[in-house]
Design an enzyme around this catalytic site. Structure first.
Site, PDB file in Angstrom:
ATOM      1  N   ASP A 211      10.840  -2.904  -5.019  1.00  0.00           N
ATOM      2  CA  ASP A 211      10.368  -1.730  -5.758  1.00  0.00           C
ATOM      3  C   ASP A 211      11.496  -0.759  -6.102  1.00  0.00           C
ATOM      4  OD1 ASP A 211       8.251  -0.152  -6.899  1.00  0.00           O
ATOM      5  OD2 ASP A 211       8.326   1.158  -5.148  1.00  0.00           O
ATOM      6  N   SER A 236       5.504   3.714  -9.778  1.00  0.00           N
ATOM      7  CA  SER A 236       4.929   2.370  -9.764  1.00  0.00           C
ATOM      8  C   SER A 236       3.413   2.463  -9.843  1.00  0.00           C
ATOM      9  CB  SER A 236       5.329   1.635  -8.477  1.00  0.00           C
ATOM     10  OG  SER A 236       6.735   1.589  -8.342  1.00  0.00           O
ATOM     11  N   GLN A 286       5.780  -5.970 -12.239  1.00  0.00           N
ATOM     12  CA  GLN A 286       5.322  -4.625 -11.922  1.00  0.00           C
ATOM     13  C   GLN A 286       5.097  -3.837 -13.203  1.00  0.00           C
ATOM     14  OE1 GLN A 286       7.852  -1.098 -10.468  1.00  0.00           O
ATOM     15  NE2 GLN A 286       6.939  -1.845  -8.566  1.00  0.00           N
TER      16      GLN A 286
END
Length: 295
Positions: A211, A236, A286
């Site tokens: 991430d 995110s 993502q």
């Protein structure tokens, strides 16, 4: 093992407070919310601790629902969805202050032989020839809206040796839009061994790192430096990973990232993670919030 890596391992060593309930703490974050990779990794730890040891994680799908509070513990509740002959499925909800902040579904599989193929690993320089974060970031402190961000970034990433192959967005933005592709090498800042050296831990550490830079390729496409420069607001939204082959998080992994699209205040990042000998270990997708601040 570095002190920072030991701190990260302690962070992932959740406290079991009931049969399917775990509690975790947070590290101070660069931004005033819990780092998304931390929540995802801790949730996967919680799921994995309810699964037989002979079943490895092969996929996860998650949504970031609310910003996490770094000053409060996070409670992870595991729902044992299914225990089949080959596959085990778990659902995890992370809760703070009585509200869910994160939701994860993860699947685990007993090892079996199968058909084998993969896309080839792209070209990338030897990671040992690239500057470390300690060498690279201070040189660009003048680009950040707040120069103290450099120290906070170095502290937040101290457990990971992360080296940029190409210029990060906050450097490349000065040159305008470029190809929506970014590469970094990473590994833990120290070797793992002993009783803690288990496959699930390596998977959770890779989840933690995944991430950190995945939305960079979106910023590159538009010549934006990111939140630290102050020209983008980002977060995110959801995250998915597929674990294809065994790997070690304390050995070099190439994170090859690209963005096929951005629209509607959102951007999509896709990535492949390879071992140093060219094996495709992980696929990652993502979607993130990418907003341009109003003047």
């Amino acid at each position: 093992m570095s002190e920072a890596l030991q701190g990260l391992l302690d962070l992932l060593d959740l406290e079991r407070i009931e049969e399917n309930i775990f509690r975790g703490d947070s590290h101070p974050a660069v931004i005033p919310r819990v780092f998304g990779g931390q929540v995802a990794a801790q949730a996967l730890v919680a799921a994995g601790r309810t699964v037989p040891a002979d079943r490895g994680a092969h996929s996860l799908h998650a949504y970031f629902l609310r910003p996490g509070d770094p000053g409060a513990p996070i409670v992870y509740t595991v729902d044992r969805i299914r225990d089949g002959r080959s596959f085990t499925t778990r659902r995890v909800v992370a809760v703070q202050h009585g509200q869910p902040i994160f939701h994860l579904s993860a699947s685990f599989q007993a090892y079996e032989e199968g058909l084998e193929h993969q896309q080839p690993m792209p070209d990338a320089p030897d990671p040992e020839t690239l500057p470390t974060a300690d060498e690279m970031l201070p040189r660009h402190a003048h680009l950040f809206s707040d120069p103290s961000v450099v120290d906070r970034l170095l502290e937040a990433r101290a457990a990971v040796d992360l080296r940029y192959v190409s210029e990060p967005p906050f450097v490349a933005a000065e040159k305008g839009p470029s190809e929506p592709r970014s590469q970094v090498w990473f590994r833990t800042n120290g070797k793992l061994g002993g009783a803690i050296d288990e496959p699930l831990l390596h998977v959770c550490l890779a989840t933690y790192v995944s991430d950190m830079t995945l939305l960079d390729s979106i910023l590159l496409a538009h010549g934006r430096g990111g939140w630290a420069v102050g020209d983008v607001v980002g977060a995110s939204l959801d995250h998915a990973m597929w674990f294809h082959r065994p790997f070690r998080a304390d050995e070099w992994l190439l994170y090859d990232q690209q963005s096929p699209s951005s629209s509607g205040g959102r951007g999509l990042g896709q990535a492949s993670i390879y071992t140093a000998d060219g094996k495709l270990a992980i696929s990652v997708v993502q979607e993130g919030l990418v907003r341009v601040p109003r003047s």
